[in-house]
Write an enzyme that holds these catalytic residues in place. Structure first.
Site: not given
Length: 228
Positions: A35, A63, A113, A116-117, A120-121
């Site tokens: 990003q 990102h 951050f 979260h990444e 989630k992923h």
């Protein structure tokens, strides 16, 4: 074994199977997403705060590295037992702060951050990459895809000027060999601006590939490259 005990045992086996199935969930490819901080901060869609280490460099930042399916869907939050462990990547923190900086508010050190990444992923790629390998893979991909240099070489600079979307796509393809996905957002004046660039990566997290599916761009034919 008593009937009730047998029933409970079977249920436990089924739950264990489903848990393993979720953790080892297959996927078809990754989206590797970078990003542009100038576009992240120049929009009313969310607030922008510099990390505790200070204002990031005027460069594209990672990102995420996101497992995806060819049909456009994607897995998420695949392993509730696999929590982000900062100690596993302690030697990568300095590089992550530079290449994968947070811009969320309030100002923070990036842990939220990255957590979260991963949750989630990253947990959906555990059949290929453990936590350390996941973050290492993203950092290595960033080294192979220097978007700012590719755009600058084509005369496309973050100077608030407008550029043809096709020219941006061509510059990235010239540099990395594959057509990228371009995502735009809008500034307070409703100008369409360069926000994120997507490349597709094989399931090992190592090599760029032709995208089975490109994300929706939401871009005009001419878009702004905002300053940062």
């Amino acid at each position: 074994m008593k009937p009730n005990s047998c029933s409970i045992f079977i249920k436990l086996l089924v739950l264990q199977y489903l848990s393993v199935l979720c953790v080892s969930q297959d996927f078809d490819f990754f989206y590797f997403v970078q990003q542009w901080p100038g576009a992240y901060c120049d929009t009313k869609q969310h607030s922008c705060c510099y990390p505790k280490t200070g204002k990031p460099a005027a460069d594209f930042g990672i990102h995420g590295l996101w497992p995806n399916y060819r049909d456009g869907g994607y897995p998420s939050n695949c392993d509730p037992n696999s929590r982000f462990d900062r100690s596993e990547i302690s030697d990568l923190i300095g590089t992550l702060e530079k290449e994968w900086p947070t811009l969320s508010c309030p100002s923070n050190d990036g842990t939220k951050f990255w957590t979260h990444e991963w949750v989630k992923h990253g947990t959906c790629s555990e059949s290929e990459l453990d936590q350390r390998e996941y973050f290492q893979a993203a950092l290595k991909l960033k080294q192979k895809a220097n978007f700012l240099q590719a755009l600058t070489n084509a005369g496309i600079k973050p100077n608030d000027e407008f550029y043809e979307l096709q020219d941006i796509e061509d510059a990235i393809k010239e540099a990395v060999g594959f057509t990228p996905g371009i995502e735009c957002n809008t500034d307070s004046s409703r100008n369409s601006q360069l926000y994120q660039i997507y490349l597709c990566v094989d399931t090992s997290g190592s090599d760029f590939i032709k995208c089975p599916l490109l994300p929706s761009s939401r871009c005009g034919s001419s878009i702004q490259f905002p300053k940062f």
